[in-house]
Design a protein around this motif. Structure first.
Motif, mmCIF file in Angstrom:
data_model
loop_
_atom_site.group_PDB
_atom_site.id
_atom_site.type_symbol
_atom_site.label_atom_id
_atom_site.label_comp_id
_atom_site.label_asym_id
_atom_site.label_seq_id
_atom_site.Cartn_x
_atom_site.Cartn_y
_atom_site.Cartn_z
ATOM 1 N N LYS A 1 -71.626 -23.772 83.029
ATOM 2 C CA LYS A 1 -70.480 -23.947 82.128
ATOM 3 C C LYS A 1 -69.278 -24.055 83.051
ATOM 4 N N ASP A 2 -68.748 -25.271 83.157
ATOM 5 C CA ASP A 2 -67.722 -25.523 84.166
ATOM 6 C C ASP A 2 -66.374 -25.912 83.574
ATOM 7 N N HIS A 3 -66.203 -25.742 82.268
ATOM 8 C CA HIS A 3 -64.909 -26.057 81.667
ATOM 9 C C HIS A 3 -64.660 -25.149 80.468
ATOM 10 N N ILE A 4 -63.404 -24.999 80.156
ATOM 11 C CA ILE A 4 -62.998 -24.189 79.010
ATOM 12 C C ILE A 4 -62.860 -25.084 77.787
ATOM 13 N N ASP A 5 -63.529 -24.702 76.721
ATOM 14 C CA ASP A 5 -63.422 -25.432 75.456
ATOM 15 C C ASP A 5 -62.151 -24.979 74.743
ATOM 16 N N ARG A 6 -61.154 -25.831 74.728
ATOM 17 C CA ARG A 6 -59.848 -25.442 74.180
ATOM 18 C C ARG A 6 -59.764 -25.559 72.661
ATOM 19 N N ARG A 7 -60.697 -26.265 72.045
ATOM 20 C CA ARG A 7 -60.600 -26.490 70.602
ATOM 21 C C ARG A 7 -60.608 -25.197 69.788
ATOM 22 N N PRO A 8 -61.556 -24.287 69.998
ATOM 23 C CA PRO A 8 -61.504 -23.050 69.203
ATOM 24 C C PRO A 8 -60.267 -22.221 69.500
ATOM 25 N N ILE A 9 -59.790 -22.266 70.751
ATOM 26 C CA ILE A 9 -58.583 -21.518 71.104
ATOM 27 C C ILE A 9 -57.388 -22.064 70.326
ATOM 28 N N VAL A 10 -57.279 -23.395 70.263
ATOM 29 C CA VAL A 10 -56.170 -24.025 69.556
ATOM 30 C C VAL A 10 -56.221 -23.692 68.069
ATOM 31 N N TRP A 11 -57.429 -23.750 67.481
ATOM 32 C CA TRP A 11 -57.547 -23.468 66.049
ATOM 33 C C TRP A 11 -57.174 -22.024 65.725
ATOM 34 N N VAL A 12 -57.619 -21.097 66.576
ATOM 35 C CA VAL A 12 -57.272 -19.693 66.345
ATOM 36 C C VAL A 12 -55.771 -19.478 66.509
ATOM 37 N N ALA A 13 -55.159 -20.163 67.488
ATOM 38 C CA ALA A 13 -53.715 -20.050 67.683
ATOM 39 C C ALA A 13 -52.960 -20.612 66.482
ATOM 40 N N ILE A 14 -53.450 -21.725 65.909
ATOM 41 C CA ILE A 14 -52.811 -22.308 64.731
ATOM 42 C C ILE A 14 -52.862 -21.333 63.561
ATOM 43 N N VAL A 15 -54.024 -20.688 63.391
ATOM 44 C CA VAL A 15 -54.147 -19.690 62.318
ATOM 45 C C VAL A 15 -53.143 -18.560 62.533
ATOM 46 N N GLY A 16 -52.968 -18.131 63.793
ATOM 47 C CA GLY A 16 -52.006 -17.080 64.084
ATOM 48 C C GLY A 16 -50.582 -17.493 63.766
ATOM 49 N N VAL A 17 -50.227 -18.743 64.094
ATOM 50 C CA VAL A 17 -48.885 -19.247 63.785
ATOM 51 C C VAL A 17 -48.676 -19.320 62.278
ATOM 52 N N LEU A 18 -49.713 -19.746 61.543
ATOM 53 C CA LEU A 18 -49.608 -19.804 60.084
ATOM 54 C C LEU A 18 -49.406 -18.402 59.499
ATOM 55 N N MET A 19 -50.075 -17.430 60.097
ATOM 56 C CA MET A 19 -49.889 -16.050 59.632
ATOM 57 C C MET A 19 -48.453 -15.590 59.866
ATOM 58 N N LEU A 20 -47.885 -15.977 61.015
ATOM 59 C CA LEU A 20 -46.487 -15.629 61.281
ATOM 60 C C LEU A 20 -45.558 -16.301 60.284
ATOM 61 N N GLY A 21 -45.868 -17.571 59.950
ATOM 62 C CA GLY A 21 -45.052 -18.287 58.978
ATOM 63 C C GLY A 21 -45.118 -17.634 57.613
ATOM 64 N N LEU A 22 -46.312 -17.227 57.198
ATOM 65 C CA LEU A 22 -46.461 -16.563 55.915
ATOM 66 C C LEU A 22 -45.725 -15.227 55.909
ATOM 67 N N ALA A 23 -45.830 -14.489 57.027
ATOM 68 C CA ALA A 23 -45.124 -13.212 57.108
ATOM 69 C C ALA A 23 -43.613 -13.419 57.044
ATOM 70 N N THR A 24 -43.137 -14.521 57.623
ATOM 71 C CA THR A 24 -41.701 -14.815 57.583
ATOM 72 C C THR A 24 -41.237 -15.107 56.162
ATOM 73 N N LEU A 25 -42.066 -15.842 55.401
ATOM 74 C CA LEU A 25 -41.708 -16.149 54.018
ATOM 75 C C LEU A 25 -41.674 -14.883 53.161
ATOM 76 N N LEU A 26 -42.617 -13.991 53.399
ATOM 77 C CA LEU A 26 -42.699 -12.787 52.588
ATOM 78 C C LEU A 26 -41.693 -11.713 53.014
ATOM 79 N N ALA A 27 -41.384 -11.696 54.305
ATOM 80 C CA ALA A 27 -40.474 -10.657 54.820
ATOM 81 C C ALA A 27 -39.586 -11.245 55.910
ATOM 82 N N PRO A 28 -38.537 -12.003 55.520
ATOM 83 C CA PRO A 28 -37.657 -12.623 56.525
ATOM 84 C C PRO A 28 -36.991 -11.602 57.447
ATOM 85 N N GLU A 29 -36.840 -10.395 56.969
ATOM 86 C CA GLU A 29 -36.192 -9.372 57.797
ATOM 87 C C GLU A 29 -37.052 -8.975 59.002
ATOM 88 N N LEU A 30 -38.278 -9.527 59.070
ATOM 89 C CA LEU A 30 -39.162 -9.230 60.191
ATOM 90 C C LEU A 30 -38.527 -9.597 61.524
#
Length: 213
Positions: free
Chosen positions: A70-99
């Motif tokens: 295994k000689d390379h890093i598969d970035r696709r799952p990393i990117v998808w998990v990061a996108i989910v994390g950003v979406l969670m931050l966006g949702l938290a911002t909508l629900l609690a802007p004072e965050l």
């Protein structure tokens, strides 16, 4: 195909050459290179010639059954998990802007839970960068730092899941070899091709996964 400089040219075992040649013929009659070459009967196909740094670990006359890497890093799952994390931050911002009204020194509190899974997945991908070589009696692993270690099949004391790579951890008295999940099935088949006719005694390895069985 001419081997590149710094690599050892290995051929299939004599008794396997006819079968490999027959399997290597595609529909058009030419050799099949989609999965590499088979170095021993019953072993999975290897990706090509053995790299020099692995070949140096071979003893005189020691046959290579299979190798892979295994000689390379598969970035696709990393990117998808990061996108989910950003979406969670966006949702938290909508629900609690004072965050985001808290001091800069405390900003890590909402960021860590959202981005930590992607960071941990990236770390696991990096730790699983390895090359694995199976001989007729041993397993050789080159880890992500280029360090090599060897463990004979008869010296394996325990087989279990590896938390670092998500693959298999083989433990001996003084050695621990990690096989990444991308290589564990081929490594298992290669080892089985050399040990399937070996009689197991009552003091065999602790193998709750049945990986060596």
């Amino acid at each position: 195909m001419t081997p590149r400089r710094g690599q050892l040219q290995l051929l299939p075992a004599p008794e396997d050459r006819d079968r490999v040649g027959a399997e290597g013929q595609g529909a058009g009659g030419g050799p099949s290179t989609s999965r590499g070459r088979r170095l021993a009967p019953g072993a999975p196909p290897s990706p090509g010639t053995v790299p020099l740094e692995l070949a140096r670990e071979l003893r005189v006359g020691e046959p290579v059954i299979w190798w892979g890497h295994k000689d390379h890093i598969d970035r696709r799952p990393i990117v998808w998990v990061a996108i989910v994390g950003v979406l969670m931050l966006g949702l938290a911002t909508l629900l609690a802007p004072e965050l985001w009204d808290q001091p800069l020194a405390d900003m890590w509190k909402p960021l860590v839970p959202a981005l930590a899974p992607a960071a941990l997945l990236a770390a696991r991908q990096w730790l699983s960068l390895r090359a694995v070589l199976v001989t007729d009696s041993s397993l050789v692993v080159r880890d992500h730092r280029g360090r090599l270690d060897r463990l004979a099949f008869r010296n394996v004391r325990r087989v279990g899941r590896d938390l670092l790579t998500g693959g298999i951890l083989l433990e001996g008295a003084r050695h621990k070899l990690r096989v990444p999940p991308e290589l564990e099935q081929d490594a298992r088949a290669a080892i089985a091709s050399q040990t399937r006719h070996t009689l197991q005694g009552g003091d065999g390895p602790d193998d709750p996964l049945g990986w060596l069985g």
